[in-house]
Structure formats: C-alpha cells, structure tokens
Design a protein around this motif. Structure first.
Motif, PDB file in Angstrom:
ATOM      1  N   TYR A  50      10.410   9.574  -2.393  1.00  0.00           N
ATOM      2  CA  TYR A  50      11.364   8.476  -2.552  1.00  0.00           C
ATOM      3  C   TYR A  50      12.054   8.138  -1.238  1.00  0.00           C
ATOM      4  O   TYR A  50      12.305   6.981  -0.924  1.00  0.00           O
ATOM      5  N   ARG A  51      12.347   9.202  -0.466  1.00  0.00           N
ATOM      6  CA  ARG A  51      13.022   8.966   0.811  1.00  0.00           C
ATOM      7  C   ARG A  51      12.113   8.147   1.737  1.00  0.00           C
ATOM      8  O   ARG A  51      12.543   7.163   2.346  1.00  0.00           O
ATOM      9  N   ALA A  60       0.827  -1.212   0.000  1.00  0.00           N
ATOM     10  CA  ALA A  60       0.000   0.000   0.000  1.00  0.00           C
ATOM     11  C   ALA A  60       0.859   1.260   0.000  1.00  0.00           C
ATOM     12  O   ALA A  60       0.364   2.353  -0.275  1.00  0.00           O
ATOM     13  N   TYR A  61       2.154   1.113   0.324  1.00  0.00           N
ATOM     14  CA  TYR A  61       3.058   2.263   0.387  1.00  0.00           C
ATOM     15  C   TYR A  61       4.122   2.237  -0.711  1.00  0.00           C
ATOM     16  O   TYR A  61       4.498   3.282  -1.221  1.00  0.00           O
ATOM     17  N   GLY A  69       1.194   3.086  -4.552  1.00  0.00           N
ATOM     18  CA  GLY A  69       1.514   3.578  -3.215  1.00  0.00           C
ATOM     19  C   GLY A  69       2.351   4.840  -3.269  1.00  0.00           C
ATOM     20  O   GLY A  69       2.140   5.784  -2.492  1.00  0.00           O
ATOM     21  N   VAL A  70       3.300   4.885  -4.200  1.00  0.00           N
ATOM     22  CA  VAL A  70       4.167   6.055  -4.353  1.00  0.00           C
ATOM     23  C   VAL A  70       3.343   7.273  -4.795  1.00  0.00           C
ATOM     24  O   VAL A  70       3.508   8.373  -4.255  1.00  0.00           O
ATOM     25  N   THR A  99       0.820   9.990 -11.248  1.00  0.00           N
ATOM     26  CA  THR A  99       1.266   8.590 -11.248  1.00  0.00           C
ATOM     27  C   THR A  99       2.697   8.523 -10.704  1.00  0.00           C
ATOM     28  O   THR A  99       3.346   9.554 -10.535  1.00  0.00           O
ATOM     29  N   SER A 100       3.182   7.307 -10.489  1.00  0.00           N
ATOM     30  CA  SER A 100       4.555   7.161  -9.990  1.00  0.00           C
ATOM     31  C   SER A 100       5.550   7.679 -11.028  1.00  0.00           C
ATOM     32  O   SER A 100       6.627   8.143 -10.680  1.00  0.00           O
ATOM     33  N   LEU A 101       5.165   7.618 -12.307  1.00  0.00           N
ATOM     34  CA  LEU A 101       6.041   8.155 -13.356  1.00  0.00           C
ATOM     35  C   LEU A 101       6.192   9.667 -13.211  1.00  0.00           C
ATOM     36  O   LEU A 101       7.294  10.205 -13.347  1.00  0.00           O
ATOM     37  N   ASP A 102       5.092  10.350 -12.894  1.00  0.00           N
ATOM     38  CA  ASP A 102       5.167  11.801 -12.669  1.00  0.00           C
ATOM     39  C   ASP A 102       6.098  12.111 -11.493  1.00  0.00           C
ATOM     40  O   ASP A 102       6.884  13.060 -11.555  1.00  0.00           O
TER      41      ASP A 102
END
Lengths: 325, 325
Positions: free
Chosen positions: B245-246, B193-194, B199-200, B226-229
């Motif tokens: 990301y951290r 979920a994370y 999740g990102v 999205t995670s790509l963005d």
C-alpha cells in the motif's frame, strides 16, 4: 467583428519581461499599430514603474486616436495570476520579488479600461488562438521552449487556470524519477531541466564529457556553450549537436504522449528559441510522440510551430488577453 | 431546481459493465427510486441487447409514473465516446468488440428521450459533481482504482473530453520509463500497471519473491493472490501488505503531483475497490503528493474518497450525465 470592435478597434498588449517591458497597440487581425518600450528594472516601487509605463503608453495611445479607441489591456508577466490580476513573488522583478503586486488594478485605475494579466505562456496560448495557428481550435497545448519550459493549455476553448490561477506548469512534470537533473524549482528530473535552452546546453556538455564523438563544440569552453551554439553546430550537420536535438525531441515527444492522455488536444504548438531549429527538433518530437502515445491517440494530434511573428509574438499574446475580457 | 425538474423529476442511469447492466431511475438529489438489471453478455446483436434493456426498463419506468416523468438517460460504458454516443471497439462486449455501436441513438429512438453516453470514469466524475463530494467544485480529478485505473477530469466545471472524446486516460501516463511493467495497453510503465487491483496483486507477488519479509500472504499460491487478499492482510497489520500500500500510494502521489502541474485541481477524488483500505492507502498518497508537488501547489489540494454509495455509485454516475444534457 461586432460593433464594439468597430467602435473600439484596438487592445493594448504588454509583454513584461525581466529586462524590457514592450507595449503594443493591436487590432483584431493581429496588426500592431504602434509600439513602445521601457526598462522593466530600475524602479524601486511598482508605482514608479506604472508611472513610466503610462507616460510611454500615452504617446502611442494618442497616435491611434486616444483611449476611447481601446477596448482593454492584456499583460503577460512572469508569475502572473489571471484570477487576481496580480504578480506574485516574481524573483526577477526588482519591484515585485517579495510580495503580491496588483498590477492589473493599477493599470485599470490609471487608464480607465479593463485590464487582465496572466503568465507569458498562457498569453502565448491565447495569442495563438486569436491570431496564430490555433484559430478555430478548442483543444490545444502551447509549449514555450525558452530559458525555461512554459505551457498554456486550452480545453473547450478556454485557457486552463485551475483552482488557484497557476495551472499549466508542464515544464515541471517529472520525466526522470531516478537520477534526474536538478531543476530551478528545487526538485529533480523536471521536463524543463532537459528541454529548456539551458537544458539543451547542459545536454551538449554532458555528451561532450561522456562520449568521444567529434564535434565543433569541442573547440569551445564547455561552460560557455549556449543553446544557440548547439543550434549553429546542428545547422552545420555536427553529429553531437544533432544528437542533442534528437534526445531533446525524444523527451518532448514522451511528455506530449502523457499530455495527450490528459486532455487529448488537437494540436501541440511549439514556441520559442529552440523551435528555430525547425525539423531538427520537430521531427524527433513527432516520431517520439507517435512511438510513445496510447494507441487510441496515434496519428491524431498535429505538431505545429507558433504562427506568431517571433519579435512581436509576446506582445501579440499579451494583447490577445484583452479581447477575452 | 427549475420547473423542468419538477415536471420531469427523474433521469435513468445505466451502468454498463462487462458482466451486468444495471439500470436505476434517480431523482435530482441522487435518490434511486427504482432499479433493475440484465446480463450484458449473451446477446449476439446489439439490437437484442437494447430490446432486453427496454423490456426491463419499462417495468421501472411505469413504477415512477411513466416516461413523461423522465428527463433523459445517461450511460456509463467502457470505451464510451461522449461526442458520438458510441461504444468503440470495446474488447469485453460480445456485441461491441469489433466495431462502433451507436448505443445512445438506439436508446434515444426506443425511449423518445435524450440519451448521453460516456466512459465509466467520466460518469463517476459527473456523479461526484452532481451528488457526491465534488458538489460546487469547478476543478477536480476523479481516479477510479479498480481492475484498471480510470480518470474523469473536470476543468472550469466541465468534463474534459478532448478533441476526440477520449481525454482523461490518466491510468496510462508513464510512471516508470525504464524497466516499466508491461500494461494491457501494449506499452510499459503505465500508472495502471502498478496502481490497479491487478497491479497491487502484482506488487505483492514481487515483494514476496524479492524480499524475505514474513507475511500472511506466503501461505497462499502466489499466482492466486488478489488485491482483496492484500487488503485483508494489511487490515491485520501484515508488514508486507502494508508495504504494498505504501508503494502504491507513493506512486499515486507522484502521479497526482504531475496532474497538479497540468490542471491545478481543488481536489483529487478516489473511487473503487482499493480505496476501501482507507488511510492505509490515502495517507501514503497525500504524503507522497506533498513531498513531490511543485512548491506553489503544496498544501492546496484536497484528497477525498468518493461520496457515492459503493453499490450504486456507478448507476448514480451514469444517471448524472442525464442532467447535463
């Protein structure tokens, strides 16, 4: 049993504890044929400890017909590394706390038989597979609930030692990432800080100070409460003590649900003092597991109590490693 | 390579995804000799899907010299069970969502070669061991960070399937026991979920709404991020994206620290879209792992990025199962 078992029908088990070292000579069915013991401490050098061990062992070896009847020796010891046969920086051993002791090789040289060594929880797992409730199982996890929480993990019929010989430290997965209790390992929130004997006593002290619940334990000096006191009170129906078991079982069930996501074992097997509480602890574990586990694993795993006789379980476990060599 | 490999130098790999089914014929070094694909959906019955597959396959089988050159076939598929060769209740497959599909047996019957099947994360782990960065390793864990978080666990050189074939669901260990995010599995607080792509994106949306931090992502409709963005923004040094990301790496490191207590792997290998962020995600993972892991494991595990070529990684992974039969 194969012909080698007929010619060499016994293994030696050594349960190397912080106080006593207990030796047993065991047959393939798990019957202990002879037993002896020495103090673990009181030796400055490991050579002296091994000398005293071999002297005590010689008597029981003679009783079963001599060393030719013995296939191998297994040792269960704190901080034992299976890959190297060494005990590494064991804090509680006078002759082993500040270095790497090649104990398996030392016994091998003196006795002239193969010797293997691992930690006590791994020995318990091999013991369950050889003589106990895990006979015939290929995937199971043993959790030892004692002074600490130890574990022995079997996957595809093999004990999991990992890349360094130290795998299976499930007492040190983190169960509370915020405001977790301090653990002996130097971190916070470990399973062991809650579900060991000392963790259970700590839970009782916490409930005594944070709730008004009446309890037999209020008559004691809180600092002197042990897990045995909690167990006795729970046996008398003491509500606060029962709540301690419920909380302990709940966390163990949550932890096992995560372990299922790892190795999907056929069974979780519980071993050690806490398990003597029987259903008082086992029922909360099972309920919490079924409530928390991923749907595909629901209803699959068995929850069992160790099948090894309490007093000799550790010696049996250690001896079982001898059959694996 | 043994003589059988000389006589039958190839395996077929099938990466069975929710949209496309990609086939490759692969040699023992991981070179893809021929490839083809069909749509996964659009077939009402599994028989029709297998017919279309075999028809497409026949062309590339002929290209490499016929079926006699092929040792076996490996399939990586969602909800794939290695023990039974079946796909079980796969929610995203039109012909497989409401039952147990014996896909391995169906291909075996049609092609006349051995066929094995497992889930895609397990296939990735076998792929890394056969052709990738885990060559020669006996103990490692692959984490696939994609739409979900999957895992393939190798212990003593063997993939861990557990008692039922479904072991290795590390995306569903619980990382937040209180106020955890809801997960697709129906529970709360799962790693997936994370730390999945979704999740990102969710973490980014949370940080946008709970902080005042300036960010390129504020120019977007939050629901469409999205995670790509996030990845593109992080690449431009966007502070909020870097914080995502951290946080993601921090939790992955905490999770890996718990996994070390289980199986003490030599390496953790990361696979999937998120890993393209490179050090932006790998450094926080490593730092968090070393900070959180039990002292005896500190500094031992490697953190690696998949060694399989992105576009063909899933086919290579699936094909690698063929060598294991």
């Amino acid at each position: 049993m194969n012909s080698e078992t007929t010619l060499k029908p016994y293994v030696i088990g050594l349960d190397l504890g912080g106080t006593n070292s207990v030796f047993g000579i065991v047959d393939s069915r798990g019957d202990i044929k002879a037993t002896t013991a020495i103090k673990t401490q009181g030796y400055e050098r490991v050579e002296d400890y091994v000398n005293a061990s071999v002297e005590a062992l010689q008597v029981i070896i003679d009783q079963v017909g001599g060393i030719d009847k013995i296939k191998a020796m297994g040792i269960g010891a704190p901080n034992g590394n299976y890959y190297t046969g060494t005990i590494e920086f064991a804090p509680n051993l006078s002759w082993g706390h500040n270095g790497v002791v090649p104990l398996a090789d030392m016994f091998k040289e003196r006795l002239g038989i193969p010797v293997a060594l691992t930690n006590d929880a791994n020995a318990a797992a091999i013991g369950e597979m050889t003589y106990g409730v895990a006979r015939g199982m290929k995937n199971f996890i043993v959790l030892t609930l004692g002074t600490g929480v130890g574990s022995g993990i079997v996957i595809n019929g093999q004990l999991v030692y990992g890349c360094d010989g130290f795998a299976g430290e499930l007492g040190h997965v983190i169960m509370r990432r915020e405001n977790g209790r301090s653990c002996g390992c130097g971190r916070n929130g470990c399973l062991e800080a809650y579900c060991s004997a000392t963790g259970v006593a700590r839970s009782a002290r916490e409930l005594l100070s944070t709730t008004e619940k009446p309890s037999l334990l209020r008559e004691m000096d809180p600092e002197k409460i042990t897990s045995l006191d909690v167990s006795i009170a729970a046996g008398k129906g003491d509500e606060l003590a029962l709540e301690v078991y419920r909380l302990t079982g709940e966390m163990l069930g949550e932890a096992c649900a995560d372990f299922a996501a790892f190795s999907s074992p056929e069974a979780f097997i519980f071993f050690g003092g806490l398990v003597k509480a029987g259903d008082l602890i086992m029922n909360p574990i099972k309920e919490s597991y079924e409530k928390n586990v991923l749907p595909i694993f629901k209803g699959k795993a068995k929850f069992l109590v160790s099948g090894l006789d309490g007093a000799s379980a550790a010696v049996l476990g250690a001896s079982a490693i001898g059959w694996e060599i």
